[in-house]
Design an enzyme around this catalytic site. Sequence first.
Site, PDB file in Angstrom:
ATOM      1  CD1 TRP A 275      -0.013  -1.822   3.294  1.00 40.11           C
ATOM      2  CD2 TRP A 275       0.621   0.523   3.549  1.00 40.11           C
ATOM      3  NE1 TRP A 275       0.606  -0.755   4.659  1.00 40.11           N
ATOM      4  CE2 TRP A 275       1.181   0.258   4.214  1.00 40.11           C
ATOM      5  CE3 TRP A 275       0.917   2.119   2.611  1.00 40.11           C
ATOM      6  CZ2 TRP A 275       1.686   0.664   5.502  1.00 40.11           C
ATOM      7  CZ3 TRP A 275       1.890   2.366   4.052  1.00 40.11           C
ATOM      8  CH2 TRP A 275       2.509   1.925   4.890  1.00 40.11           C
ATOM      9  CG  ASN A 276       5.477   1.290   0.782  1.00 44.23           C
ATOM     10  OD1 ASN A 276       4.731   0.988  -0.059  1.00 44.23           O
ATOM     11  ND2 ASN A 276       6.442   1.383   1.550  1.00 44.23           N
TER      12      ASN A 276
ATOM     13  CE  LYS B  58      -2.046  -9.719  -1.623  1.00 51.00           C
ATOM     14  NZ  LYS B  58      -3.287  -8.399  -1.270  1.00 51.00           N
TER      15      LYS B  58
ATOM     16  N   GLY C 177       6.838  -6.357   1.569  1.00 56.55           N
ATOM     17  CA  GLY C 177       5.942  -6.386   2.109  1.00 56.55           C
ATOM     18  C   GLY C 177       6.667  -6.659   3.887  1.00 56.55           C
ATOM     19  CB  SER C 178       5.918  -7.634   6.479  1.00 53.57           C
ATOM     20  OG  SER C 178       4.608  -9.176   6.772  1.00 53.57           O
TER      21      SER C 178
ATOM     22  CD  GLU D  66      11.350  -3.893  -1.153  1.00 51.24           C
ATOM     23  OE1 GLU D  66      11.235  -3.781  -0.176  1.00 51.24           O
ATOM     24  OE2 GLU D  66      10.504  -2.688  -1.561  1.00 51.24           O
TER      25      GLU D  66
ATOM     26  CB  CYS E  30      10.848  -1.156   2.584  1.00 52.45           C
ATOM     27  SG  CYS E  30       9.029  -2.308   2.249  1.00 52.45           S
TER      28      CYS E  30
HETATM   29  C1  SIN Z   1       9.289   0.211  -0.280  1.00 50.09           C
HETATM   30  O1  SIN Z   1       8.789   1.410   0.249  1.00 50.09           O
HETATM   31  O2  SIN Z   1       9.054  -0.722  -0.582  1.00 50.09           O
HETATM   32  C2  SIN Z   1       9.967   0.767  -2.014  1.00 50.09           C
HETATM   33  C3  SIN Z   1      10.286   2.416  -2.220  1.00 50.09           C
HETATM   34  C4  SIN Z   1      11.241   2.895  -3.095  1.00 50.09           C
HETATM   35  O3  SIN Z   1      11.023   2.288  -4.229  1.00 50.09           O
HETATM   36  O4  SIN Z   1      11.623   3.796  -2.812  1.00 50.09           O
END
Ligand code: SIN
Length: 489
Positions: free
Chosen positions: A162-163, A186, A241-242, A263, A297
């Site tokens: 979602w981010n 998904k 995700g996590s 990732e 992330c």
């Molecule tokens: C992420 O937070 O999964 C991606 C961050 C980014 O592409 O800079």
Amino acid sequence: MTAPIQLNDPSLWRTEGYLNGAWTKGSATTTFAVTNPGTGEIISGDGLPDMTLADTQQAIEHAEEAFKSWKKTTEYERAAILTTLFKLMKEHAEDLAQIITVENGKPLADARGEIAYGASFLDWFAAEAVRNYGDVIPSAIKGVQNIVVKQPIGVCGIITPWNFPNAMVTRKVGAAIAAGCTVVLKAPPETPYSVLAMVELAERAGVPKGVINCVLTDKNVQEVGRELCTSPKVHKISFTGSTRVGKILMEQSSSTLKKMSMELGGNAPLIVFDDADLEKAVAGTIISKFRLSGQTCVCANRIFVQDNVYDAFAEKLAAAVKAFKVGNGATEGTTHGPLIHAAAVNKVQSHVEDAKAKGAKVLLGGAKVDGPGFFFQPTVLTEVPRCAVDEDETFGPLAALYKFKTEDEVVERANEAAVGLAGYFFSENISRINRVSAALEVGMVGVNTGLISQASIPFGGVQQSGFGREGSKYGLAEYQNIKLVASSL
Ligand code: SIN
């Protein structure tokens, strides 16, 4: 349902899943709601269909069928479709940004930035598709020619977060399409509308039916995820995700030995050495720590500052953070938006409380903001001892400043985390830059910068931050098999 926001093209607001080129509720008997985190209001009217295991199985079958002809398209044909999609994204950039902001909360300026970032993956993979070179390998066997070709891996299960509701779709699906794969996507239940808008544009760009399928669900995420991982018809999983969920998906995928790209979570160290340019270090920390209010992330999580510049850095950082305009992302002038939901706010609160209980001092912020919406004050803590932040990424606007004395000590601390996605440091000393870049156990290092993300770089981590790389010249290979053809001449 009509969109809760004014769009130039209201038909980008889709409210159903997408199977075999048709918009559908599938076999959903219930719905789920989507909330605007900036206001706390439901934006999904009667709700989106909670699609099911059976719908996922259907989606996989459609993707498998479509793969038979899609894999035979030329790289040039696929590049042309990606380029058309890139142009459509540019044309509809403002609508796509508005959709991100209403469901994710990020300020409009950041949402516009995400659309530019997202579109850049399509442009990148359109160009990579037609550079899909193989090899001719000298043969030790007389009269035999070795040719290596790269072929699409097949049906891919793609699970996006979602981010970055738009850019993580283009980063994964762009590569899959370029390689000649078909996908079952998904969508994240928090931000499905951005994904659906991209599927709509993909259809307009000429992506044939069955090549992209999209399943919506909130209640059935576990069944849907398990089906993608265990189905023998799916040959690849790409997940952002996590680490916790990544481990579950990997375990489930072991029965069919799928290729995977993971990732996962990070706990990025950001180190400010006493030979740093402090202005640069503050600017880099602001972007790395507070991008998307701390919800990426690659956000800095543990900020280590050398003792003789500690107070000066803390003061400058707090002054810069104080200037943030926190609010609804749709409001003009907002620099920092809400967190995704109440649980995210509670997590930041618990990290702050834990650090304070162990001796940290609050230099700025430190508290929840009363609703509506899900906000936490941008926070700077000093004198931070070992605490929950060491163990777990906060995923929120908390800058935890640890003090250190020596390079050896801080490198050891930085490498203590079990995860290793990104790491940052600030120094003007070239020997130190070389030493510390080599020593940090992460997939990506930012030196004197807090912003590393772009389509051309290999994005990914080491250890429990996962494996595989996205974007860059390496990203296409994640969706390909390497085949040797040894022919007798
Ligand atoms: C992420 O937070 O999964 C991606 C961050 C980014 O592409 O800079």
